[in-house]
Design an enzyme around this catalytic site. Structure first.
Site, PDB file in Angstrom:
ATOM      1  N   ASP A 125      -0.821   6.525  -5.350  1.00 53.25           N
ATOM      2  CA  ASP A 125      -1.889   7.521  -5.516  1.00 53.25           C
ATOM      3  C   ASP A 125      -1.406   8.579  -6.486  1.00 53.25           C
ATOM      4  OD1 ASP A 125      -3.781   6.667  -3.268  1.00 53.25           O
ATOM      5  OD2 ASP A 125      -1.870   6.866  -2.215  1.00 53.25           O
ATOM      6  N   HIS A 136       0.818  -1.211   0.000  1.00 48.55           N
ATOM      7  CA  HIS A 136       0.000   0.000   0.000  1.00 48.55           C
ATOM      8  C   HIS A 136       0.858   1.269   0.000  1.00 48.55           C
ATOM      9  CE1 HIS A 136      -2.644   2.852   2.496  1.00 48.55           C
ATOM     10  NE2 HIS A 136      -3.262   2.728   1.332  1.00 48.55           N
ATOM     11  N   ARG A 137       0.730   2.067  -1.026  1.00 46.65           N
ATOM     12  CA  ARG A 137       1.562   3.271  -1.224  1.00 46.65           C
ATOM     13  C   ARG A 137       3.044   2.876  -1.216  1.00 46.65           C
ATOM     14  NH1 ARG A 137      -1.519   7.038   3.387  1.00 46.65           N
ATOM     15  NH2 ARG A 137      -3.602   6.319   2.892  1.00 46.65           N
ATOM     16  N   GLU A 141      -4.041   4.242  -8.178  1.00 44.18           N
ATOM     17  CA  GLU A 141      -5.286   4.886  -7.727  1.00 44.18           C
ATOM     18  C   GLU A 141      -5.317   6.322  -8.225  1.00 44.18           C
ATOM     19  OE1 GLU A 141      -6.249   5.106  -3.491  1.00 44.18           O
ATOM     20  OE2 GLU A 141      -7.832   6.563  -3.977  1.00 44.18           O
ATOM     21  N   ASP A 144       0.297  -2.247   4.353  1.00 40.67           N
ATOM     22  CA  ASP A 144       1.519  -1.455   4.565  1.00 40.67           C
ATOM     23  C   ASP A 144       2.710  -2.379   4.821  1.00 40.67           C
ATOM     24  OD1 ASP A 144      -0.186   0.699   4.437  1.00 40.67           O
ATOM     25  OD2 ASP A 144      -0.003   1.286   6.542  1.00 40.67           O
ATOM     26  N   GLU A 184       0.793  -0.324  -4.646  1.00 43.52           N
ATOM     27  CA  GLU A 184      -0.276   0.631  -4.939  1.00 43.52           C
ATOM     28  C   GLU A 184       0.318   2.026  -4.874  1.00 43.52           C
ATOM     29  OE1 GLU A 184      -3.850   3.147  -3.373  1.00 43.52           O
ATOM     30  OE2 GLU A 184      -1.878   2.830  -2.491  1.00 43.52           O
ATOM     31  N   LYS A 223      -6.463   9.614  -7.561  1.00 40.56           N
ATOM     32  CA  LYS A 223      -6.910  10.220  -6.306  1.00 40.56           C
ATOM     33  C   LYS A 223      -7.560  11.569  -6.572  1.00 40.56           C
ATOM     34  CE  LYS A 223      -6.346   9.029  -2.058  1.00 40.56           C
ATOM     35  NZ  LYS A 223      -7.223   7.917  -1.643  1.00 40.56           N
ATOM     36  N   HIS A 270      -0.592  11.122  -1.637  1.00 40.58           N
ATOM     37  CA  HIS A 270      -1.919  10.691  -1.201  1.00 40.58           C
ATOM     38  C   HIS A 270      -2.870  11.832  -0.861  1.00 40.58           C
ATOM     39  CE1 HIS A 270      -4.927   9.404   1.789  1.00 40.58           C
ATOM     40  NE2 HIS A 270      -4.989   8.313   1.068  1.00 40.58           N
TER      41      HIS A 270
END
Ligand code: G3P
Ligand code: CA
Length: 274
Positions: free
Chosen positions: A68, A39-40, A140, A266, A66, A142, A81
Site C-alpha cells: 500500500d 498481501h502487504r 495499491e 496473508d 502486494e 491507497k 496501509h
C-alpha cells in the site's frame, strides 16, 4: 491376428491413450495456475508493508507481493496501509501530516512481534530497487484523494527503473479509487492496472464490467463477492481477477476451483499447490 482381435486391441490402445485427456477435461481442463500474491507482504508471518514481510513473501516463493503506497507530508512515497500510523507503529498521527524523517523514526515491527523491533516504514523506491526482477509487485495506491499527484509520482518511480516496459512484466497498479486508476493508466498505459471493489450485496453489473474493460486489466473484488459466474463474466470482458484477502486454506481451495487468476493472501503457503 483376425479382424475381431485387431479391433479389440485398437479400442484398448485408444482408451489408454485418451484416458489422461478425458480425466483432465472432466476436471475442467488442464491444471490451473493461480498467481500467489502475498498481501502487504507475507503479513501473516511478519509485520505488514515492511521489508521483513516482503522478504518473507520472496522466501515463501509467492509470485507477487502486494503493498500500500501513500505520501508523507514532504512528498515521499511510503508503504503503509492505514491513514494513520497508530495501528502499525509506535507513533501517532496521520501519514500525510508527518515528514519522511518523522515517519522513518517510527518502529513498524514491534506491534506485530518484539522479534521485528526496529523494522522501518519503507519507501516505494526502496521496495522497487530491492525486489524488481525477483518477485512481482502489486502496488495499491491507497487513499489517493488525500495525496494529489501521487499517481504521477508512482509513474515516475516506475519509469525511472524502466518498469513500465511490458517485458519487465511483473508490476500491476490498483486502487479502490477508480479515477486514480484511470489517471495512472493515462500516464503509463503499458503497466497493467486493476480496479478494487469493496464488498457489496448487489454484485458487479455487465455495464460496470464493460466500463472497467476500457482501461483495466484486472477486476479485484472482495473474495466474498466472487463465484464461478463472476469469474466467467470478468474473463468474458477480457480481464483477470485476483480477489482478496484469503486467510484460510478452504477459501484458497474454493477460489482455485472457480478458476480465479490470482489469490491475495496473508499466508502464501495456503495457495501453493497441495
Ligand atoms: O489487494 C487488495 C487488498 O489489499 C485490498 O484491501 O484493505 O488490505 O488494502 P486492503
Ligand atoms: Ca492493500
Amino acid at each position: 491376428m483376425n479382424l475381431k482381435r485387431l479391433l479389440v486391441v485398437t479400442v484398448l490402445l485408444l482408451s489408454v491413450l485418451v484416458a489422461p485427456f478425458a480425466n483432465s477435461a472432466a476436471a475442467g481442463g488442464p491444471p490451473h495456475k493461480v498467481m500467489n500474491i502475498a498481501h502487504r507482504g507475507a503479513s501473516g508471518y511478519a509485520p505488514e508493508n515492511t521489508m521483513a514481510a516482503f522478504d518473507k513473501a520472496l522466501q515463501m516463493k509467492a509470485d507477487y507481493f502486494e503493498l500500500d503506497v501513500q505520501m508523507s507530508k514532504d512528498g515521499k512515497l511510503v508503504l503503509i496501509h492505514d491513514v494513520t500510523v497508530d495501528r502499525t507503529t509506535d507513533g501517532t498521527g496521520r501519514v500525510g501530516d508527518l515528514t519522511f524523517k518523522e515517519l522513518r523514526r517510527l518502529d513498524a515491527g514491534s506491534w506485530f512481534d518484539p522479534a521485528f523491533a526496529g523494522e522501518r516504514i519503507p519507501t516505494l523506491e526502496e521496495a522497487l530497487d530491492r525486489y524488481r526482477g525477483k518477485i512481482g509487485i502489486l502496488i495499491e495506491i491507497k487513499n489517493p484523494e488525500l495525496y494529489p499527484g501521487i499517481e504521477r509520482k508512482v509513474a515516475k518511480a516506475l519509469k525511472k527503473r524502466n518498469l513500465h516496459k511490458p517485458r519487465n512484466g511483473k508490476i500491476i497498479v490498483q486502487s479502490f479509487n477508480h479515477d486514480s486508476v484511470k489517471k495512472f493508466h493515462r500516464l503509463l498505459p503499458s503497466v497493467p492496472v486493476g480496479v478494487l471493489i469493496s464488498y457489496r450485496d448487489e454484485g458487479i453489473s455487465d455495464k460496470e464490467l464493460r466500463n472497467f474493460a476500457k482501461y483495466a486489466d484486472y477486476v479485484n473484488p472482495n473474495k466474498d463477492m466472487v463465484d464461478r459466474s463472476l469469474v466467467k463474466r470478468i474473463h468474458r470482458f477480457g480481464m483477470k481477477t485476483t480477489p482478496w484477502t484469503v486467510r484460510d486454506r478452504a477459501e484458497a481451495d474454493r477460489l482455485k476451483s472457480i478458476r480465479v487468476d490470482g489469490i491475495v493472501t496473508d499466508y502464501p503457503d495456503y495457495v501453493h499447490p497441495r
